[in-house]
Structures are given as structure tokens and as C-alpha cells.
Design an enzyme around this catalytic site. Sequence first.
Site, PDB file in Angstrom:
ATOM      1  N   ASP A 175       4.449   3.989   8.539  1.00 20.62           N
ATOM      2  CA  ASP A 175       3.663   2.817   8.139  1.00 20.62           C
ATOM      3  C   ASP A 175       4.600   1.611   8.057  1.00 20.62           C
ATOM      4  OD1 ASP A 175       1.792   1.090   7.083  1.00 20.62           O
ATOM      5  OD2 ASP A 175       1.674   2.073   5.130  1.00 20.62           O
ATOM      6  N   CYS A 196      -7.409 -18.431   6.237  1.00 17.76           N
ATOM      7  CA  CYS A 196      -8.396 -17.553   6.886  1.00 17.76           C
ATOM      8  C   CYS A 196      -8.638 -17.937   8.340  1.00 17.76           C
ATOM      9  CB  CYS A 196      -9.741 -17.660   6.186  1.00 17.76           C
ATOM     10  SG  CYS A 196      -9.684 -17.112   4.519  1.00 17.76           S
ATOM     11  N   CYS A 243      -6.869 -25.041   4.268  1.00 15.78           N
ATOM     12  CA  CYS A 243      -5.833 -24.288   3.559  1.00 15.78           C
ATOM     13  C   CYS A 243      -5.054 -23.374   4.496  1.00 15.78           C
ATOM     14  CB  CYS A 243      -6.434 -23.500   2.403  1.00 15.78           C
ATOM     15  SG  CYS A 243      -6.954 -21.831   2.806  1.00 15.78           S
ATOM     16  N   CYS A 281      -0.079  -2.509  10.658  1.00 18.27           N
ATOM     17  CA  CYS A 281      -0.782  -3.739  10.256  1.00 18.27           C
ATOM     18  C   CYS A 281      -0.650  -4.793  11.334  1.00 18.27           C
ATOM     19  CB  CYS A 281      -0.247  -4.243   8.916  1.00 18.27           C
ATOM     20  SG  CYS A 281       1.521  -4.505   8.918  1.00 18.27           S
TER      21      CYS A 281
HETATM   22  N1  SAH Z   1       3.417   3.035   3.086  1.00 20.55           N
HETATM   23  C1  SAH Z   1       3.448   2.049   2.037  1.00 20.55           C
HETATM   24  C2  SAH Z   1       4.212   0.780   2.410  1.00 20.55           C
HETATM   25  C3  SAH Z   1       3.936   0.185   3.762  1.00 20.55           C
HETATM   26  S1  SAH Z   1       4.556  -1.461   4.001  1.00 20.55           S
HETATM   27  C4  SAH Z   1       2.047   1.739   1.556  1.00 20.55           C
HETATM   28  O1  SAH Z   1       1.069   2.084   2.201  1.00 20.55           O
HETATM   29  O2  SAH Z   1       1.904   1.141   0.499  1.00 20.55           O
HETATM   30  C5  SAH Z   1       6.036  -1.213   4.842  1.00 20.55           C
HETATM   31  C6  SAH Z   1       7.182  -0.775   3.963  1.00 20.55           C
HETATM   32  O3  SAH Z   1       8.330  -0.613   4.814  1.00 20.55           O
HETATM   33  C7  SAH Z   1       7.603  -1.770   2.879  1.00 20.55           C
HETATM   34  O4  SAH Z   1       7.627  -1.100   1.648  1.00 20.55           O
HETATM   35  C8  SAH Z   1       9.026  -2.211   3.295  1.00 20.55           C
HETATM   36  O5  SAH Z   1       9.870  -2.441   2.182  1.00 20.55           O
HETATM   37  C9  SAH Z   1       9.495  -1.028   4.102  1.00 20.55           C
HETATM   38  N2  SAH Z   1      10.528  -1.282   5.119  1.00 20.55           N
HETATM   39  C10 SAH Z   1      10.705  -2.384   5.889  1.00 20.55           C
HETATM   40  N3  SAH Z   1      11.706  -2.199   6.756  1.00 20.55           N
HETATM   41  C11 SAH Z   1      12.194  -0.940   6.543  1.00 20.55           C
HETATM   42  C12 SAH Z   1      13.230  -0.163   7.133  1.00 20.55           C
HETATM   43  N4  SAH Z   1      13.961  -0.635   8.128  1.00 20.55           N
HETATM   44  N5  SAH Z   1      13.413   1.094   6.676  1.00 20.55           N
HETATM   45  C13 SAH Z   1      12.652   1.601   5.667  1.00 20.55           C
HETATM   46  N6  SAH Z   1      11.660   0.903   5.072  1.00 20.55           N
HETATM   47  C14 SAH Z   1      11.426  -0.347   5.495  1.00 20.55           C
END
Ligand code: SAH
Length: 391
Positions: free
Chosen positions: A316, A17, A14, A343
Amino acid sequence: MREKKRWCPLFGKCGGCDYVNESYDYELMMKWLREEKLLSRYGKVEKILPAPSLTGYRCKVQAVCGRDRDGKFITGQYRKGSHHLFPIRSCSLEDGMATAVLQTVRQMATRFSINPFDEDRGTGDLRHILIRTGYFTRETMVVLVTARKDFPHKDDFVSSIHQKNPNVVTVVQVINNEKTSMVIPDGAEEIVLWGKGYIIDRLCGLDFRISATSFYQVNPAQTERLYEIAMNMARLRSTDTVIDAYCGTGTIGLVAAKRGVKKVIGVESNPLAVKDAILNAEANGIKNAEFIADDASKWLKKAQKEGLKCDVLFMDPPRSGSSEEFLAAAGRMNPEVIVYISCNPETLSRDLRYITRFLPYRVLGIQPVDLFPGSEHVETVVLMSRVNTLD
Ligand code: SAH
């Protein structure tokens, strides 16, 4: 329990993983070695925090719709690096709710003669199914990603899904008529077919509403521990102004606000996630948080020029990492502390290279957290503090 042998009959087929047929100790060692290779030049990489559960942790499941050779409606994943759809009836990493709902979707699509989308021919309707379940609340959302707005027996199909699965509180449609491998294209419209249009989950003592296209961590149980680490690293004070960059539905910022800081400002590019964040602040009675829909780099640069000061910066970003424009503006804004939650250790390493070379910050802690047992992915929290020139 760590050494217990894990085994999945779908492994290697698949493509979902990487380590599911290895011992968890081996998986943790491989993940740590990767982090060590990419990040140890910036500081000591702590032992990876293991996940509390190795199975059933995925509260967000995306399945591709198609047909097998006998013409049967199937849901599954593309084999790694290919466009061959591999049928999956159940996956040990998924929350059981997703397995049950996907079974209903297959049965009902067959009963109502709904066709899966055929990318080569451009025919059919159902492209992907996304199931989201609140880990703590069990509220479930079904997102139907379709090629067109209307398809045969739409109302009956939708009713049958929630009637057969009482935990389903909403069914949402997203239209994707683009030639893309993305499940939900950026800026896609959400059409609520039934129910409230979002689910609620409870994280770190707060309620969060999550819409179809908003980001929400797939493993909420371990996410609570991730946020706990990030908060403790930041050593928040009641006088702090906090920025939560790439804030999604406001999770990190609101957990910080609840700890009693002066003010939180969140920035996020998906306007629907920002709407969730604003409503999440309201629903939790948090008055010292505001959320802005904008590109994080552009907004930070503008805010810095306008004289905004911040004490703690949480960032993040998505897998692609941050941008030099963002990091340079962050440096000029001069927060005492930066907590980077990543991540993707590759883009994290690239961004740390920029920060440690060009900005007056030093890395004080690198804590990997395993949010995705079985897969190669790993989350990392990095604490940086401003170097005091008088030191
Ligand atoms: N901090 C949140 C989301 C993290 S994921 C949590 O822990 O749930 C990363 C996020 O960045 C997503 O929501 C995505 O929509 C946003 N994102 C991606 N590119 C971006 C940009 N250029 N400016 C602002 N936000 C962005």
C-alpha cells in the site's frame, strides 16, 4: 439520491475539489474512465465502489494559517496552483468536528494575538493546523504546525482549544522551520502539549492509535470496505505468512492477523507509525504480528536474501508508488498472492507494467473504490496471483 445536485459556493476558488458541483454519477463515470484508460491493459476494471457518504467524510483536515486583506486571522487552502490563501470557514467534505475546532483556533489566535506564519518575511508562528477525528470514537487531535517551538500565550491558547471543544483529547505541536510546501516535513518531532498524544479509532473491529505524523486514511467508513475487499481477495489461510508493506499504523496487517493467519510482518519507514503499529498489536491482543521501521525496498531485499518466505504480500505505497527494487525482491520472494492497494492509478499502472512484464504474476482483479468523493482521487485494489509454471 445519486443524481441529487451537489453545489459548493467555494468551487473553483479553494482548489480542494474537482467534481463537487457535478452529479455523483458523472464523477464516478469520470473516475472509472481514468482507471480504464490506465489499467484496462492489465485486466478488467470493475465498477467503482461508491462511497456511502458524499459529505462530512474527511476525518483529517489540514488548514493553512494566514491573514486576509483586513488583517484578520484566517484558515483555508491555497488556490490550486497558486500561493494565494483562500479562507474557508466550513467545507461540506469535512467532518463537522474539524469545522468547529478551526473556528476556535481562529478566535483564540485573535484573542491571544498569535500571528500566522508569513512565508515571505519569515515572521509569525502558526503555519498549519491539522485536525484528526476518529470516525467511530469522535476522539479529536489538534496538531499545531509552528515555525518555532515557543510562541506567545502558548499555554493559554492550547487550554482554550480543548476547553471549548470537549472532544479534543490531545494537542500536539510539530515544528516546521523549513522553506517547504510540505505541512509536516519527514522526520519532524512531535511535542505533546496536552493530553495523550494520539487518538484512538475503531476500524474493522480493532482499535487503532494514531499519532500526529502517522498515516491514517481520511475516510474511515469507506476504508473498512476497502480493507474488506483486500482481505477477501487475498483468501487468507491459517498457514499463511503475510507481509504488510508500507504498513503505516499496521491497519491492513492487523486486520489480516485477526482473520487468523500464521504470521504478519509489517514494514514502514516512519518510526512513529511503527511505534503505533506495535502498540496497536498489543492493545488488540494480537501476538502473531511484528513491525519493522525501515525502507520497504531495502528491507524486502534483505529479508528475501536471508530466506524469508511469504505467502501473501499486501502493498500500500504512497502516491509515488513502489520501486523496481521492491518489486524485483517481491518477485524473488515468490508469494502466491500480491494485493496492491494504490491511491494513484498512474504509478499503479507503471508498477503493474513492471510486474506483468518481468515477474511471473497475472492480474486477476482490479477493483476501484471511491474514498474521496468530490475530488479526482481514487483508490484501487489489484489482486495478482503467481503463474504456476506447470499451468
Ligand atoms: N497501509 C497503511 C498506510 C498506507 S500510506 C494504511 O492503510 O493506513 C503509505 C505509507 O507508506 C505511509 O505510512 C508512509 O509513511 C509509508 N512509506 C512511504 N515511503 C516508504 C518507504 N520507502 N518504505 C516504507 N514505508 C514507506
